[in-house]
Each structure stands twice: as C-alpha cells, then as structure tokens.
Design a protein around this motif. Structure first.
Motif, mmCIF file in Angstrom:
data_model
loop_
_atom_site.group_PDB
_atom_site.id
_atom_site.type_symbol
_atom_site.label_atom_id
_atom_site.label_comp_id
_atom_site.label_asym_id
_atom_site.label_seq_id
_atom_site.Cartn_x
_atom_site.Cartn_y
_atom_site.Cartn_z
ATOM 1 N N PHE A 11 6.796 11.653 35.681
ATOM 2 C CA PHE A 11 6.959 10.203 35.512
ATOM 3 C C PHE A 11 6.182 9.825 34.256
ATOM 4 O O PHE A 11 4.953 9.940 34.245
ATOM 5 C CB PHE A 11 6.396 9.437 36.703
ATOM 6 C CG PHE A 11 7.162 9.594 37.986
ATOM 7 C CD1 PHE A 11 8.419 9.017 38.141
ATOM 8 C CD2 PHE A 11 6.624 10.302 39.056
ATOM 9 C CE1 PHE A 11 9.122 9.146 39.335
ATOM 10 C CE2 PHE A 11 7.317 10.429 40.253
ATOM 11 C CZ PHE A 11 8.567 9.851 40.388
ATOM 12 N N ASN A 14 3.136 11.891 33.342
ATOM 13 C CA ASN A 14 2.431 12.321 34.547
ATOM 14 C C ASN A 14 3.260 13.385 35.280
ATOM 15 O O ASN A 14 4.252 13.063 35.929
ATOM 16 C CB ASN A 14 2.183 11.084 35.431
ATOM 17 C CG ASN A 14 1.446 11.416 36.712
ATOM 18 O OD1 ASN A 14 0.884 12.507 36.848
ATOM 19 N ND2 ASN A 14 1.446 10.478 37.648
ATOM 20 N N VAL A 16 4.101 15.284 38.122
ATOM 21 C CA VAL A 16 3.808 15.072 39.540
ATOM 22 C C VAL A 16 4.169 16.302 40.361
ATOM 23 O O VAL A 16 3.502 16.620 41.346
ATOM 24 C CB VAL A 16 4.576 13.827 40.026
ATOM 25 C CG1 VAL A 16 4.458 13.667 41.520
ATOM 26 C CG2 VAL A 16 4.046 12.589 39.313
ATOM 27 N N PRO A 35 -3.722 15.785 49.636
ATOM 28 C CA PRO A 35 -4.346 14.511 49.291
ATOM 29 C C PRO A 35 -3.340 13.481 48.780
ATOM 30 O O PRO A 35 -2.241 13.841 48.341
ATOM 31 C CB PRO A 35 -5.355 14.880 48.198
ATOM 32 C CG PRO A 35 -5.160 16.301 47.868
ATOM 33 C CD PRO A 35 -4.218 16.909 48.842
ATOM 34 N N SER A 36 -3.745 12.240 48.855
ATOM 35 C CA SER A 36 -2.935 11.145 48.321
ATOM 36 C C SER A 36 -2.683 11.381 46.834
ATOM 37 O O SER A 36 -3.592 11.755 46.101
ATOM 38 C CB SER A 36 -3.701 9.840 48.545
ATOM 39 O OG SER A 36 -2.973 8.782 48.009
ATOM 40 N N GLY A 37 -1.435 11.211 46.417
ATOM 41 C CA GLY A 37 -1.102 11.376 45.009
ATOM 42 C C GLY A 37 -0.792 12.809 44.603
ATOM 43 O O GLY A 37 -0.512 13.081 43.437
ATOM 44 N N GLY A 39 1.798 14.518 45.354
ATOM 45 C CA GLY A 39 3.221 14.716 45.083
ATOM 46 C C GLY A 39 4.075 14.955 46.318
ATOM 47 O O GLY A 39 5.264 15.277 46.204
ATOM 48 N N LYS A 40 3.501 14.741 47.493
ATOM 49 C CA LYS A 40 4.232 15.021 48.738
ATOM 50 C C LYS A 40 5.507 14.190 48.857
ATOM 51 O O LYS A 40 6.585 14.716 49.136
ATOM 52 C CB LYS A 40 3.332 14.758 49.957
ATOM 53 C CG LYS A 40 2.025 15.513 49.942
ATOM 54 C CD LYS A 40 1.169 15.213 51.162
ATOM 55 C CE LYS A 40 0.741 13.772 51.325
ATOM 56 N NZ LYS A 40 -0.140 13.287 50.237
ATOM 57 N N SER A 41 5.374 12.870 48.636
ATOM 58 C CA SER A 41 6.556 12.008 48.745
ATOM 59 C C SER A 41 7.589 12.360 47.686
ATOM 60 O O SER A 41 8.790 12.395 47.960
ATOM 61 C CB SER A 41 6.167 10.532 48.600
ATOM 62 O OG SER A 41 5.367 10.129 49.677
ATOM 63 N N THR A 42 7.116 12.624 46.490
ATOM 64 C CA THR A 42 8.040 12.957 45.403
ATOM 65 C C THR A 42 8.798 14.250 45.732
ATOM 66 O O THR A 42 10.012 14.346 45.498
ATOM 67 C CB THR A 42 7.280 13.103 44.079
ATOM 68 O OG1 THR A 42 6.542 11.884 43.843
ATOM 69 C CG2 THR A 42 8.219 13.357 42.912
HETATM 70 P P1 ADP Z 1 1.790 11.509 47.694
HETATM 71 O O1 ADP Z 1 2.984 11.213 48.526
HETATM 72 O O2 ADP Z 1 1.265 12.898 47.877
HETATM 73 O O3 ADP Z 1 0.687 10.517 47.903
HETATM 74 P P2 ADP Z 1 3.467 10.752 45.482
HETATM 75 O O4 ADP Z 1 4.550 11.756 45.399
HETATM 76 O O5 ADP Z 1 3.776 9.447 46.100
HETATM 77 O O6 ADP Z 1 2.183 11.419 46.168
HETATM 78 O O7 ADP Z 1 2.910 10.448 44.043
HETATM 79 C C1 ADP Z 1 2.449 11.448 43.158
HETATM 80 C C2 ADP Z 1 2.150 10.825 41.827
HETATM 81 O O8 ADP Z 1 3.365 10.370 41.250
HETATM 82 C C3 ADP Z 1 1.217 9.652 41.854
HETATM 83 O O9 ADP Z 1 0.371 9.742 40.741
HETATM 84 C C4 ADP Z 1 2.128 8.460 41.740
HETATM 85 O O10 ADP Z 1 1.490 7.398 41.117
HETATM 86 C C5 ADP Z 1 3.246 9.006 40.879
HETATM 87 N N1 ADP Z 1 4.551 8.364 41.151
HETATM 88 C C6 ADP Z 1 5.255 8.458 42.298
HETATM 89 N N2 ADP Z 1 6.429 7.794 42.209
HETATM 90 C C7 ADP Z 1 6.438 7.242 40.968
HETATM 91 C C8 ADP Z 1 7.396 6.435 40.253
HETATM 92 N N3 ADP Z 1 8.546 6.050 40.820
HETATM 93 N N4 ADP Z 1 7.075 6.067 39.013
HETATM 94 C C9 ADP Z 1 5.922 6.475 38.410
HETATM 95 N N5 ADP Z 1 5.002 7.233 39.037
HETATM 96 C C10 ADP Z 1 5.249 7.620 40.292
#
Ligand code: ADP
Ligand code: MG
Length: 240
Positions: A11, A14, A16, A35-37, A39-42
């Motif tokens: 992103f 960054n 991820v 940990p938070s951030g 990349g799990k959701s991504t």
């Molecule tokens: P987790 O689920 O482990 O907390 P995420 O996958 O949500 O982590 O996020 C990982 C990183 O990607 C974070 O730094 C977050 O800010 C960034 N990020 C996630 N989605 C977006 C997006 N749509 N645009 C920009 N940055 C993103």
C-alpha cells in the motif's frame, strides 16, 4: 484448496505482505495469529481478492484466480467471508440479508433461498428473528446471522477475520460454538482470531504472522507448547 505463491501486497510504499507461500488443504482449519498491523486481514482479503495482490499468485481449487480472465464473483461464491463488524445490511431483514446473494446471483429461486435461510436460522435457533432487522439483534446474534448468510451460498471454504473481536465477552461463546460445529462438519476454514482456546481446540494448524510473513506454523500443541521464533515467544508471553 488454496495455494499462494510469493504473495506480496504493497500500500503506497508500505509492504504489508512480503512473500507468502502457503497451501491450505481441503478440510483444514488454519488459525492465523499475530500482532496488530502484521498483515493478517490483508492476507485473508487477498485470498478472495478483496485486495488485489501486488505480486505473486493465488490459486483456488486448481485455478489461478488473480488473472484478468477469471470471473472473481464466481470464485467468491465459493469463499464465504465473515468480518469483525458483521457487515449485515441494516435496511434489510435477517431473511433478506441471507437470501440476497443467492437470489441476486441466480443460484437459487426466491423459494429455494427462503427455505435454505429458514433451515439455517433454525439450526442456530433464530428462526423467530427472520423478519427482524439487524439493529434488533445482539452482537452475537448478528455475527451468527453473518455466518449463516455466508453458508447459504454453500461455500467450499470460510474465511473469518476476527469474528469475535467486536463482541461483548458474553456473546463470544455462541459464535465460537457455531464455528466449532462448522469445523466438525468438515468445513475448510481460515480464521484470524485472538481466541487461543479456540485455536487449541479447533485448529489443525496455527500460523504466526509478523511483518507480512508467516514466520512460524505448527500443530496447535507444538505451536503453543514449544514456540521457536523469538517474536512468537514474545507474542505468546503477552497474550497467554
Ligand atoms: P492486521 O489485520 O494484522 O492488523 P492489516 O492487514 O489490517 O493488519 O494491515 C497491515 C498494514 O497494512 C497496516 O500497516 C495497515 O495500516 C496497512 N493497510 C491495510 N489496509 C490498507 C489500505 N486499504 N490502504 C493502506 N494501508 C492499508
Ligand atoms: Mg486485521
């Protein structure tokens, strides 16, 4: 069922996801922690292309799906996703929430979709809520409805992104119970969660994600009792 090859996501500047090579087999229940951030959701969102990978490949049921020629809506029908925030449509009844996708996509007639929805509502003891609106439900009820809404499409795999994190503590159990029942029925599942008891009971494999990589994975027993990576040790010491 799902294979990722050198999966990367950026992103802006960054990075991820930093190269994920994983295979998730039919019937597996994979729990992802980290940990938070990290990349799990991504990662989860890339699996069904809610996020487009920057680099690498995603294969689903023998087909490369991050490819212009692939009808991603067809693929998504086979991958149910459940989010932290339920994502029910507030202006639709419970029944309409469940029947919308199967009818709109022409997979079922209205009658078929209604029957299926009632059967699923019955299963979770919420048939009497069919004509209620989401704001008339508790958090636990909303999330269970979100789960059966995904099931109404007869998915081959279910992806869960912290499905209990937005719930009051007393509602967590009913959602985990439903997820555990699905697991026992043989559903293939990828679950991002902080519920370590669920991971120990249900997972066939637990993965630890850190800075966009899967840095360690193992059976739950080995993962929790004998962690190797310093970051995982540190993480577990904080949460257990
Ligand atoms: P987790 O689920 O482990 O907390 P995420 O996958 O949500 O982590 O996020 C990982 C990183 O990607 C974070 O730094 C977050 O800010 C960034 N990020 C996630 N989605 C977006 C997006 N749509 N645009 C920009 N940055 C993103
Ligand atoms: Mg997340």
């Amino acid at each position: 069922m799902i294979v990722t090859k050198n999966l990367k996501k950026v992103f802006g500047n960054n990075w991820v996801l930093n190269g994920i090579d994983e295979t998730i087999n039919k019937g597996e229940k994979v729990v992802v922690i980290g940990p938070s951030g990290s990349g799990k959701s991504t990662f989860l969102r890339c699996l069904n292309l809610l996020e487009e990978p920057t680099e690498g490949e995603i294969w689903f049921e023998g087909k490369k799906i991050n490819d212009k020629n692939v009808d991603i809506n067809k693929i998504r029908q086979k991958m149910g996703m459940v989010f932290q925030q339920f994502n029910l449509f507030p202006h639709l009844t419970v029944l309409e929430n469940i029947t919308l996708a199967p009818t709109k996509l022409g997979i079922m007639t209205k009658d078929q979709a209604d029957d299926k929805a009632i059967e699923l509502l019955n299963r979770i003891g919420l048939k009497e809520k069919a004509l209620s609106y989401p704001n008339q439900l508790s958090g636990g009820q909303k999330q269970r409805i979100a789960i059966i809404r995904a099931l109404a499409m007869n998915p081959d795999v279910m992806l869960f992104d912290e499905p209990t994190s937005a719930l009051d503590p007393e509602m967590v159990g009913e959602v985990l119970e439903l997820m555990e029942a699905l697991a026992q029925e043989g559903m293939t599942m990828v679950v991002v969660t902080h519920e370590m008891r669920f991971a120990k009971r249900v997972a066939t494999r637990v993965m630890f994600m850190d800075e966009g990589k899967i840095v360690e994975q193992n059976t739950p027993e080995a993962f929790f009792d004998n962690p190797q990576h310093p970051r995982l040790k540190e993480f577990l010491s904080k949460i257990l």
